[in-house]
Design a protein around this motif. Structure first.
Motif, PDB file in Angstrom:
ATOM      1  N   GLU A   3     -23.037  16.418  -0.989  1.00  0.00           N
ATOM      2  CA  GLU A   3     -22.492  17.036  -2.088  1.00  0.00           C
ATOM      3  C   GLU A   3     -22.348  18.001  -2.427  1.00  0.00           C
ATOM      4  OE1 GLU A   3     -24.955  16.700  -6.040  1.00  0.00           O
ATOM      5  OE2 GLU A   3     -25.772  14.940  -4.778  1.00  0.00           O
ATOM      6  N   ALA A   4     -22.267  19.320  -1.934  1.00  0.00           N
ATOM      7  CA  ALA A   4     -21.979  21.154  -2.156  1.00  0.00           C
ATOM      8  C   ALA A   4     -20.216  20.279  -1.363  1.00  0.00           C
ATOM      9  CB  ALA A   4     -22.648  21.463  -1.061  1.00  0.00           C
ATOM     10  N   LEU A   5     -19.931  19.613  -0.461  1.00  0.00           N
ATOM     11  CA  LEU A   5     -18.874  19.949  -0.323  1.00  0.00           C
ATOM     12  C   LEU A   5     -17.565  19.162  -0.714  1.00  0.00           C
ATOM     13  CD1 LEU A   5     -19.147  19.053   4.064  1.00  0.00           C
ATOM     14  CD2 LEU A   5     -18.116  21.273   2.612  1.00  0.00           C
ATOM     15  N   GLN A   6     -18.420  18.321  -1.961  1.00  0.00           N
ATOM     16  CA  GLN A   6     -17.423  17.303  -3.021  1.00  0.00           C
ATOM     17  C   GLN A   6     -16.882  17.896  -3.703  1.00  0.00           C
ATOM     18  OE1 GLN A   6     -18.564  12.759  -3.474  1.00  0.00           O
ATOM     19  NE2 GLN A   6     -20.252  12.935  -2.219  1.00  0.00           N
ATOM     20  N   ARG A   7     -17.820  18.571  -4.081  1.00  0.00           N
ATOM     21  CA  ARG A   7     -18.185  19.603  -4.776  1.00  0.00           C
ATOM     22  C   ARG A   7     -17.268  20.769  -5.287  1.00  0.00           C
ATOM     23  NH1 ARG A   7     -23.172  19.703  -5.697  1.00  0.00           N
ATOM     24  NH2 ARG A   7     -23.717  21.479  -4.749  1.00  0.00           N
ATOM     25  N   LEU A   8     -17.369  21.364  -3.229  1.00  0.00           N
ATOM     26  CA  LEU A   8     -16.199  22.407  -3.915  1.00  0.00           C
ATOM     27  C   LEU A   8     -15.032  22.393  -3.513  1.00  0.00           C
ATOM     28  CD1 LEU A   8     -15.678  25.193  -2.425  1.00  0.00           C
ATOM     29  CD2 LEU A   8     -16.625  24.600   0.052  1.00  0.00           C
ATOM     30  N   PHE A   9     -14.928  20.444  -1.933  1.00  0.00           N
ATOM     31  CA  PHE A   9     -12.930  20.413  -2.748  1.00  0.00           C
ATOM     32  C   PHE A   9     -12.875  19.144  -3.892  1.00  0.00           C
ATOM     33  CE2 PHE A   9     -14.158  21.452   1.737  1.00  0.00           C
ATOM     34  CZ  PHE A   9     -13.552  22.902   1.800  1.00  0.00           C
ATOM     35  N   ASN A  10     -13.752  19.115  -4.739  1.00  0.00           N
ATOM     36  CA  ASN A  10     -13.071  18.579  -5.476  1.00  0.00           C
ATOM     37  C   ASN A  10     -12.799  16.986  -5.735  1.00  0.00           C
ATOM     38  OD1 ASN A  10     -13.467  18.879  -8.524  1.00  0.00           O
ATOM     39  ND2 ASN A  10     -11.763  20.950  -8.203  1.00  0.00           N
ATOM     40  N   LEU A  11     -12.913  16.642  -4.165  1.00  0.00           N
ATOM     41  CA  LEU A  11     -13.680  15.208  -3.114  1.00  0.00           C
ATOM     42  C   LEU A  11     -14.051  13.886  -3.767  1.00  0.00           C
ATOM     43  CD1 LEU A  11     -11.539  16.135  -0.126  1.00  0.00           C
ATOM     44  CD2 LEU A  11     -10.130  15.096  -1.965  1.00  0.00           C
ATOM     45  N   ARG A  12     -14.045  12.886  -3.951  1.00  0.00           N
ATOM     46  CA  ARG A  12     -14.655  11.938  -3.356  1.00  0.00           C
ATOM     47  C   ARG A  12     -15.037  11.368  -2.270  1.00  0.00           C
ATOM     48  NH1 ARG A  12     -11.573  10.189  -8.566  1.00  0.00           N
ATOM     49  NH2 ARG A  12     -12.371  11.144 -10.090  1.00  0.00           N
ATOM     50  N   ARG A  13     -16.002  10.007  -1.658  1.00  0.00           N
ATOM     51  CA  ARG A  13     -15.439   9.748  -0.814  1.00  0.00           C
ATOM     52  C   ARG A  13     -14.287   9.446   0.096  1.00  0.00           C
ATOM     53  NH1 ARG A  13     -19.658   9.461   2.561  1.00  0.00           N
ATOM     54  NH2 ARG A  13     -21.260  10.108   1.256  1.00  0.00           N
ATOM     55  N   GLU A  14     -13.938   8.276  -0.973  1.00  0.00           N
ATOM     56  CA  GLU A  14     -12.844   8.202  -0.318  1.00  0.00           C
ATOM     57  C   GLU A  14     -11.959   7.879  -0.362  1.00  0.00           C
ATOM     58  OE1 GLU A  14     -13.638   7.044  -5.226  1.00  0.00           O
ATOM     59  OE2 GLU A  14     -14.422   7.096  -2.877  1.00  0.00           O
ATOM     60  N   GLU A  15     -11.282   9.036  -1.021  1.00  0.00           N
ATOM     61  CA  GLU A  15      -9.981   9.646  -0.718  1.00  0.00           C
ATOM     62  C   GLU A  15     -10.159  11.169   0.474  1.00  0.00           C
ATOM     63  OE1 GLU A  15      -9.668  10.108  -5.968  1.00  0.00           O
ATOM     64  OE2 GLU A  15     -11.124  11.989  -4.670  1.00  0.00           O
ATOM     65  N   LEU A  16     -11.204  10.974   0.968  1.00  0.00           N
ATOM     66  CA  LEU A  16     -11.465  11.802   2.212  1.00  0.00           C
ATOM     67  C   LEU A  16     -10.022  12.135   3.227  1.00  0.00           C
ATOM     68  CD1 LEU A  16     -12.215  14.411   3.667  1.00  0.00           C
ATOM     69  CD2 LEU A  16     -14.688  12.890   4.676  1.00  0.00           C
ATOM     70  N   LEU A  17     -10.470  10.358   3.058  1.00  0.00           N
ATOM     71  CA  LEU A  17      -8.919  10.085   4.783  1.00  0.00           C
ATOM     72  C   LEU A  17      -7.673  10.289   4.174  1.00  0.00           C
ATOM     73  CD1 LEU A  17      -9.019   9.214   7.584  1.00  0.00           C
ATOM     74  CD2 LEU A  17      -8.877   7.092   6.978  1.00  0.00           C
ATOM     75  N   PRO A  18      -6.552   9.709   3.086  1.00  0.00           N
ATOM     76  CA  PRO A  18      -5.445   9.829   2.819  1.00  0.00           C
ATOM     77  C   PRO A  18      -5.366  11.545   2.633  1.00  0.00           C
ATOM     78  CG  PRO A  18      -7.365   8.542   0.825  1.00  0.00           C
ATOM     79  CD  PRO A  18      -7.952   8.565   1.852  1.00  0.00           C
ATOM     80  N   VAL A  19      -6.790  12.239   1.587  1.00  0.00           N
ATOM     81  CA  VAL A  19      -5.951  13.710   1.448  1.00  0.00           C
ATOM     82  C   VAL A  19      -5.704  14.843   2.662  1.00  0.00           C
ATOM     83  CG1 VAL A  19      -6.853  16.111   0.516  1.00  0.00           C
ATOM     84  CG2 VAL A  19      -6.653  12.989  -0.652  1.00  0.00           C
ATOM     85  N   SER A  20      -6.839  14.379   3.635  1.00  0.00           N
ATOM     86  CA  SER A  20      -6.875  14.282   4.883  1.00  0.00           C
ATOM     87  C   SER A  20      -5.330  14.140   6.096  1.00  0.00           C
ATOM     88  CB  SER A  20      -7.779  14.494   6.206  1.00  0.00           C
ATOM     89  OG  SER A  20      -9.101  14.468   5.617  1.00  0.00           O
ATOM     90  N   LEU A  21      -4.638  13.506   6.134  1.00  0.00           N
ATOM     91  CA  LEU A  21      -3.332  13.224   6.375  1.00  0.00           C
ATOM     92  C   LEU A  21      -2.461  14.112   5.710  1.00  0.00           C
ATOM     93  CD1 LEU A  21      -3.266   9.280   6.830  1.00  0.00           C
ATOM     94  CD2 LEU A  21      -2.867  10.980   8.617  1.00  0.00           C
ATOM     95  N   ALA A  22      -2.611  13.622   4.776  1.00  0.00           N
ATOM     96  CA  ALA A  22      -1.685  14.117   3.530  1.00  0.00           C
ATOM     97  C   ALA A  22      -1.560  15.465   3.937  1.00  0.00           C
ATOM     98  CB  ALA A  22      -1.923  14.482   2.365  1.00  0.00           C
ATOM     99  N   MET A  23      -2.468  16.978   4.295  1.00  0.00           N
ATOM    100  CA  MET A  23      -2.611  17.816   4.494  1.00  0.00           C
ATOM    101  C   MET A  23      -2.038  18.035   6.108  1.00  0.00           C
ATOM    102  SD  MET A  23      -6.784  19.133   3.718  1.00  0.00           S
ATOM    103  CE  MET A  23      -6.535  20.755   3.714  1.00  0.00           C
ATOM    104  N   ALA A  24      -2.365  17.062   7.245  1.00  0.00           N
ATOM    105  CA  ALA A  24      -1.601  16.906   7.979  1.00  0.00           C
ATOM    106  C   ALA A  24      -0.190  17.194   8.157  1.00  0.00           C
ATOM    107  CB  ALA A  24      -2.800  15.031   8.835  1.00  0.00           C
ATOM    108  N   PHE A  25       0.158  15.982   6.954  1.00  0.00           N
ATOM    109  CA  PHE A  25       1.538  15.723   6.860  1.00  0.00           C
ATOM    110  C   PHE A  25       1.964  17.084   6.725  1.00  0.00           C
ATOM    111  CE2 PHE A  25       4.763  13.147   4.361  1.00  0.00           C
ATOM    112  CZ  PHE A  25       5.809  13.332   4.340  1.00  0.00           C
TER     113      PHE A  25
END
Length: 438
Positions: A3-25
């Motif tokens: 929960e702490a990481l979700q609050r820190l990065f403003n992310l939901r669980r299902e958004e983690l992979l697409p956002v990570s790919l966008a960061m890698a892009f």
């Protein structure tokens, strides 16, 4: 995630992979660019600072010529196809430059360096524009406010990693091989783009995922027509022009101060790389700690006004101090706010326009309009320099312009919210335009 990481990065669980790919892009795109950028700066200065001002004009003309070709690709091809072709074009160009460096190194001189300078400037604009266009296409306005700042962290890490990688590889491999390294990262960026398209399909509000249409359609010049018919897009274009003018004032001030340190090519390249490193580290701190939360809590309009206020204060301080150290502090603050806060906020402005505008109008604004602002800034700074008025004269122009810029940022943020709340009509999956109500 906890929960702490979700609050820190403003992310939901299902958004983690697409956002990570966008960061890698974005990491791969900026690494590909920054591996080559210090050499671009040093090569461009070989003909003198006045020659660089003419290179700005050349870059603007080239982007004007390329825009209808890009618009034609957007009209005729599927989105991922024209994105792929854009990156492949620059990969092939890098391979050609590599062949010249390896097979005919004797032809490398002032003219060749200037050609590379113009080419790199176009390369820089189109690769980043295509990235942000895909982000605005795949993520909603609400999502963009939460994690466009986080996605930009990937780019900043690439902008730090690129120069570091260049310093580690340039001596053992040679400068020519760095172009191949850049090609490799562009190919990785393409793989990430295809992954994002699979994981984050475009979803109209309140509707299930839809199949990606074959092509966007329209004419090659639709971006220019859209710009001229929309107050909202004209506002974005005006904001970008002032941004380019301010950045150009800082850029030429830096060129002059670095030139005063000595004429040796390696010395200048090292100074440019050091300034870039300080800037990127400052940007990274801002992005990680405050970017995503700031836009969500203060709103896009306040976030867009922060960079103009930073510019006004920075030019006042630079006029008073007039030293390279003061310039480095100012540029680090300006670039950090620009990349960590303003750029993600500006990209959210395109989440409320049609798909056609996201690629065509955005391409025209982020390439030709931006470079036109570069030309205006370069010629204005050169005129003030020829009049012998120094930094005080630049500040006397920049500070009032920054206040106008801040007011425009406030208007754009509020206009975006009105656009999101009361669109003229909901666009169909094919991407029909809708403008801000008059």
């Amino acid at each position: 995630m906890s929960e702490a990481l979700q609050r820190l990065f403003n992310l939901r669980r299902e958004e983690l992979l697409p956002v990570s790919l966008a960061m890698a892009f974005f990491f791969c795109v900026l690494t590909a660019l920054m591996v080559l950028r210090p050499a671009r700066e040093a090569l461009g200065m070989q003909g003198g600072i006045d020659a660089v001002r003419w290179l700005f004009i050349g870059t603007a003309l080239i982007t004007l010529l390329v825009n209808p070709l890009f618009g034609l690709l957007v009209s005729r091809l599927r989105r991922l196809t024209f994105i792929t072709l854009t990156y492949l074009f620059f990969i092939v160009s890098l391979l050609l430059f590599h062949a010249i460096l390896r097979l005919s190194p004797q032809v490398i001189g002032i003219t060749t360096g200037q050609v590379f300078y113009v080419w790199f400037s176009v390369f820089n604009l189109f690769t980043t524009m295509v990235f942000w266009a895909l982000m605005a296409d795949r993520f909603s306005l609400e999502q963009s406010k939460r994690f466009f700042g986080l996605i930009a962290v990937g780019g900043t890490c690439g902008a730090i990693f690129g120069p570091w990688l260049a310093t580690r590889l340039a001596e053992p491999l040679g400068t020519a091989q760095l172009l191949l390294v850049s090609c490799g990262f562009l190919l990785l960026a393409l793989a990430a783009a295809w992954g994002i398209a699979r994981l984050q399909p475009e979803r109209p509000p309140g509707q299930p995922p839809t199949a990606e249409p074959e092509r966007i359609g329209g004419s090659a010049w639709e971006g220019l027509r859209a710009l001229l018919s929309s107050r909202y897009l004209l506002g974005i274009a005006s904001y970008v022009v002032i941004l380019a003018i301010m950045a150009t004032f800082i850029y030429f001030t830096r060129l002059q101060m670095v030139a005063a340190q000595g004429e040796e090519l390696d010395l200048r390249t090292a100074l440019f790389a050091r300034i870039d490193l300080i800037t990127q580290l400052t940007t990274l701190v801002l992005q990680i700690l405050v970017a995503g939360h700031l836009m969500k809590r203060l709103g896009v309009h306040i976030t867009l006004a922060l960079l103009p206020l930073t510019a006004a204060l920075g030019f006042i301080g630079l006029a008073l101090a007039g030293s390279l150290a003061a310039l480095i502090v100012f540029e680090a603050c300006f670039r950090a706010v620009q990349r960590a806060l303003m750029r993600p906020a500006r990209e959210t402005l395109f989440t409320v326009v049609s798909r056609e505008d996201k690629y065509k109008a955005k391409a025209f604004i982020d390439t030709f309009i931006y470079r036109a602002g570069d030309v205006v800034g370069a010629q204005t700074e050169g005129l003030l320099g020829r009049l012998g008025m120094g930094l005080a004269a630049v500040a006397s122009v920049a500070v009032p312009l920054a206040l106008v810029w801040a007011a425009l940022g406030l208007w754009l943020g509020r206009a975006q919210q009105r656009q999101a709340d009361t669109p003229t009509f909901t666009p169909e999956p094919g991407g029909t335009r809708h403008d801000l109500p008059s």
